[in-house]
Design an enzyme around this catalytic site. Structure first.
Site, PDB file in Angstrom:
ATOM      1  N   ASP A 409       4.560   3.847  -2.241  1.00 58.42           N
ATOM      2  CA  ASP A 409       2.922   3.673  -2.456  1.00 58.42           C
ATOM      3  C   ASP A 409       2.728   4.899  -2.067  1.00 58.42           C
ATOM      4  O   ASP A 409       3.389   5.413  -1.267  1.00 58.42           O
ATOM      5  CB  ASP A 409       2.458   1.956  -2.095  1.00 58.42           C
ATOM      6  CG  ASP A 409       1.750   2.445  -2.987  1.00 58.42           C
ATOM      7  OD1 ASP A 409       0.628   2.743  -2.971  1.00 58.42           O
ATOM      8  OD2 ASP A 409       0.873   0.749  -2.761  1.00 58.42           O
TER       9      ASP A 409
HETATM   10  C1  BGC Z   1      -1.481   1.164  -4.968  1.00 61.19           C
HETATM   11  C2  BGC Z   1      -0.917   1.495  -5.721  1.00 61.19           C
HETATM   12  C3  BGC Z   1      -0.570   1.923  -6.602  1.00 61.19           C
HETATM   13  C4  BGC Z   1      -0.891   3.467  -6.716  1.00 61.19           C
HETATM   14  C5  BGC Z   1      -0.873   4.581  -7.599  1.00 61.19           C
HETATM   15  C6  BGC Z   1      -1.778   2.696  -4.504  1.00 61.19           C
HETATM   16  O1  BGC Z   1      -3.255   2.682  -3.359  1.00 61.19           O
HETATM   17  O2  BGC Z   1      -1.382   0.617  -3.932  1.00 61.19           O
HETATM   18  O3  BGC Z   1      -1.080  -0.305  -6.311  1.00 61.19           O
HETATM   19  O4  BGC Z   1      -0.137   2.197  -8.091  1.00 61.19           O
HETATM   20  O5  BGC Z   1      -2.059   3.193  -5.490  1.00 61.19           O
HETATM   21  O6  BGC Z   1      -2.817   4.168  -7.757  1.00 61.19           O
END
Ligand code: BGC
Length: 891
Positions: A409
């Site tokens: 993530d």
């Molecule tokens: C979130 C994810 C997301 C990623 C990319 C993160 O902050 O937890 O769910 O896919 O950002 O945008």
């Protein structure tokens, strides 16, 4: 119990000649970037002796004739077939030899999926396309040409940094937007990285023009011409937006979810996006957690069904088909159990609970073929998920055979330092990649730390190689090398042809929570056109932006139909009058608008109140400690109800709210979540009865926030308050039970609950067997052991759809089991008076539980099965699983 897990997809064992020719011809046409870096020769040991192909002799004629890379890249495959007829034939022979059992040495080694090399050796590859030996041969050839820097590049992911040129220096120059990631302090120019082969994938790169710009840099300018993979958070639609996933889960309609997610994929691929950070399958039992909105709620069985449905929609039967995208199942794992519902907080739970209640949806998605997985922010039992080999290697790859790649993530690798398990970036990097994180999203750690780790010998090159292989497999399988650019006409607005589907989805997602009869003996809903003057009040009645909820892809406000717009149109058709007043803001504190709202209410025959949360109050970093209506909406509600007019309360929210007061004072309440582009039309259709509501709650609605986490499939206690009136404070003989002093234990509206404009009865729950020998229960794990059936009747006066649900309880096992668990559901449409038997097969997956060794098992125990319209279903039947000694005793 575990949810029904589909059989893993077996790798394709045989290749027929026709398939070989087709593959080979296609491979020839598709090898554009590879042609220039073919090895000198490759040797095979065959049953007919050694075979060596001298590639440089084999390929150059093709190159000289037609294979200027640019020409090649832009030439349709069909045209190439003519040019490559002869060489294609030769290639076919080679491929035929390979697939007939004579493996190329290197390719054969690499073709073994990681899961098969895992010590537990249990699982087969989860995605057959990624285990294709021909694809592996392409990966192998490419990998051998890559420098360390280029390899690391494939493991690096950045946002669009806003740069306008790949030429350094760019920072601080005119036209350069410093679109940096402040957390990691990276100062990269993503264009420069793309042009030099030091970037593998991107996120937040919006629009075909922009993705194509980046892609051209990677394909035309980087040494090996490896295309970028563009990912995006397309969670519930790209341009045509459907309900937030929690709302969609309320439909209990996996087929619909598949259709919608495929529609989103088709829209997004026109902008060059080939990878969705979806589905989010985190089980969430605490609505304080804002990301509850992104998942399917509190139940593992429903969550797993939805997870499969999304994967089918995104990936279809082939990752490379136009309009399909690779999915990323997130956030692995147990992110939804964040302590106290506070975002990014730790989770701590037994392994039994993890396996039984939290892992099934991830597993279902992986077994449905998900090409990628996203590692979560949270720690699990003290180990951050993004450096957790137990999760990312033992379970994901070892047990489930996952053969795609894992992306961290956003900055999760960097955050390992905040978690306190790494004192420096190098350690964080080493821990993440050795645990199984292949791609670093935004931390700026893999690109800066991996070279040193490899050169100093702290990290074996094989670890990097394996991660690169995993990324390349997905790139080849998605057909990116052949079709790197956005294709077709770019979808830049909601698609008219998609509106009926997203409207249907919204209608199916609404949950009618209350629909009391009024003095005239009829329920308030559906609204009668005889109510000539309709007052529409509330901050969400005419609010476009908040109709599409959190993570609304690239939805445009201009495309959204609000409730006010739809009801105005309806009023015109019916010859009624629509009165409107906003009343207050979503998070308002002034009562300045109340007087107008009351004036409007007093002038009407019925009031529709549109209250709830804004989109931003749920989603990432949207935790709330209170679950009431925000701002002064509760005061507005009470004031309007005091007018004495019949009130329909519509709740827009990304989570269950506390609606205790409303449930006591408002005749009709409907939860509409965040419905999407067609919000207003869908709500109007249901309010006026064109469609009967059929949604059921995917999460329990509490009476008070202090009950959280509240979920229907709790474990029993030694002091259940059976037969005690919990609405009264404890007194003599009613205190020493598992209870609250100030609120009943039960949900206000339980999981699986939802009303219809019709009504349904359940009777005659029957089981095909009353006892099952234990040995039989433990064998043949995918076969049904018995069938549970109930007769469901539509007792109302209109055709309507009911979500029939089957729950199971296991009593007498070696460890305690939930009071009941969902083990099947079915949407059934019945005409007035019509009855239907509805059956549920129950097998090992539905009846087993995880024992103290964390293994799924069945013991000789008693089972109760309920079939009904919610988790409070009362029609039941029982059966036993009997041990050999019990069977002997019977004779
Ligand atoms: C979130 C994810 C997301 C990623 C990319 C993160 O902050 O937890 O769910 O896919 O950002 O945008």
């Amino acid at each position: 119990m575990r949810e029904l897990l589909s059989q893993p997809i077996a790798p394709r064992p045989v290749c027929y000649v026709s398939q070989v020719i087709e593959k080979a011809t296609c491979a020839m046409g598709c090898m554009n970037p590879m042609i220039t870096f073919l090895p000198l020769n490759t040797s095979w040991s065959t049953e007919r002796g050694p075979l060596t192909v001298h590639w440089r002799e084999f390929v150059p004629p093709m190159i000289s004739k037609c294979c200027q890379r640019e020409v090649f890249a832009n030439t349709p495959v069909a045209g190439l077939r003519v040019n490559f007829r002869l060489h294609g034939l030769l290639f076919c022979i080679v491929v035929w030899l390979v697939t007939a059992g004579c493996e190329p040495n290197a390719a054969a080694r690499a073709a073994k999926p990681a899961s098969m090399q895992h010590p537990t050796g249990a699982a087969r590859p989860s995605n057959a396309q990624l285990a294709d030996p021909i694809l592996e041969a392409r990966v192998d050839l490419l990998l051998r040409r890559m420098t360390l820097e280029e390899k690391i590049g494939q493991l690096v992911q950045y946002n669009d940094t806003g740069d306008v040129s790949p030429e350094p220096p760019t920072r601080g120059k005119q036209g350069v937007i410093a679109a940096l990631n402040p957390e990691s302090g990276n100062h990269v120019n993503a264009m420069q990285l793309a042009a030099t082969g030091r970037l593998g994938s991107m996120l937040n790169t919006i629009g075909a023009e922009r993705t194509n710009t980046y892609q051209h840099l990677a394909v035309d300018r980087s040494r090996l011409h490896i295309p970028l993979l563009f990912g995006a958070d397309v969670i519930h639609g790209f341009r045509t937006i459907y309900p937030v996933p929690l709302g969609l889960a309320a439909s209990f309609d996996p087929e619909l979810v598949t259709e919608l997610s495929h529609m989103a994929a088709e829209e997004a691929t026109t902008a060059g996006i080939r990878w969705f950070y979806s589905p989010m399958v985190d089980i969430s039992r605490d609505p304080r957690w804002g990301r509850t909105v992104e998942g399917a709620g509190e139940d593992a069985y429903l969550g797993a069904a939805m997870a499969r449905a999304y994967i089918r929609g995104y990936q279809g039967d082939s990752l490379s088909k136009p309009g399909n995208v690779a999915a990323s199942v997130k956030h692995f794992a147990a992110y939804g159990a964040a302590e106290a519902g506070r975002e990014y907080n730790k989770t701590d739970m037994s392994e039994i609970r993890l396996r039984q209640d939290y892992l099934p949806p991830y597993r279902a998605a992986v077994e449905a073929g998900a090409a990628t997985v996203m590692s979560a922010f949270n720690s699990l039992n003290g180990v951050p998920s993004s450096a957790n080999p137990f999760l990312l290697t033992s379970i994901l790859r070892g047990e489930w055979g996952f053969n795609g790649f894992v992306v961290s993530d956003y900055t999760a690798v960097m955050e390992l330092m905040n978690h306190g398990i790494a004192l420096d970036p190098a350690t964080a990097t080493r821990k993440a990649i050795t645990a199984g994180v292949d791609v670093d999203m935004m931390s700026h750690f893999y690109d800066t730390q991996l070279p040193g780790l490899i050169k100093s010998g702290q990290l074996p090159m094989a670890v990097v190689d394996e991660a690169v292989r995993r990324v390349l497999r997905v790139k080849f399988a998605t057909g990116l090398f052949e079709h790197p650019y956005a294709e077709g006409v770019e979808v830049t607005a909601a698609v008219a042809a998609h509106r009926p589907l997203v409207r249907q989805a919204a209608e199916e997602s609404f949950v009618l929570l209350q629909n009391d009869k009024l003095a005239d003996g009829a329920p308030l809903l559906p609204l009668s056109p005889a109510r000539k003057r309709v007052a529409l009040i509330g901050p969400l009645a005419d609010d476009k932006a908040d109709m599409i909820g959190a993570w609304a892809g690239a939805g445009n406000e201009g495309d959204i139909v609000t409730l006010r717009q739809a009801l105005a149109q309806r009023a015109q058709q019916l010859g009624t009058t629509l009165l409107y007043s906003q009343g207050t803001e979503i998070d308002g504190s002034t009562q300045a608008g109340f007087a107008e709202a009351l004036e409007v209410a007093n002038a009407a025959d019925v009031v529709i109140l549109a209250l709830g949360e804004s989109s931003a109050m749920s989603g990432e970093a949207g935790s709330r400690a209170y679950l009431d209506l925000p701002g002064n909406q509760q005061q507005l509600l009470e004031a309007v109800v005091a007018s004495g007019k019949p009130v329909v309360l519509l709740i827009f929210s990304g989570r269950p709210l506390v609606l205790d007061w409303a449930a006591k004072h408002v005749p009709a309440i409907m939860e509409v979540w965040f419905p999407g582009t067609e919000a207003g039309n869908a709500i109007a259709n249901v309010l006026y009865g064109d469609v009967s509501p059929s949604g059921k709650l995917p999460m329990s609605f509490p009476r008070a926030v202090g009950q959280e986490p509240l979920y229907y499939n709790q474990f029993p206690t030694g002091r259940p308050p059976t037969g005690i009136d919990l609405s009264k404070p404890p007194g003599d003989g009613t205190r020493f039970f598992s209870r609250y002093m100030d609120v009943p234990n039960s949900a206000l509206f339980p999981f699986g609950y939802g009303l219809s404009y019709s009504s349904f009865s359940y009777k005659d729950v029957e089981l095909s067997k009353s006892s099952i020998p234990l040995a039989q229960a433990l064998s043949g794990q995918s076969l049904p052991l018995l069938e549970a059936t109930a007769i469901v009747t539509n007792t109302g006066d209109r055709t309507a759809t009911e979500v029939v649900q089957c729950y199971v309880r296991n009593l007498g096992a070696s460890i305690e089991q939930p009071v009941r668990s969902l083990e099947g559901f079915r949407r059934v449409t019945l005409a007035p008076g019509e009855s239907k038997p509805v059956s549920f097969p129950l097998g090992f997956n539905e009846l087993s539980f995880f024992n103290l060794e964390n293994k799924p098992t069945i013991e000789a125990t008693h089972y109760t099965v309920w079939i009904g319209g919610s988790s409070s279903a009362s029609q039941e039947a029982t059966f036993e699983v009997v041990s050999p000694s019990a069977i002997a005793g019977l004779h």
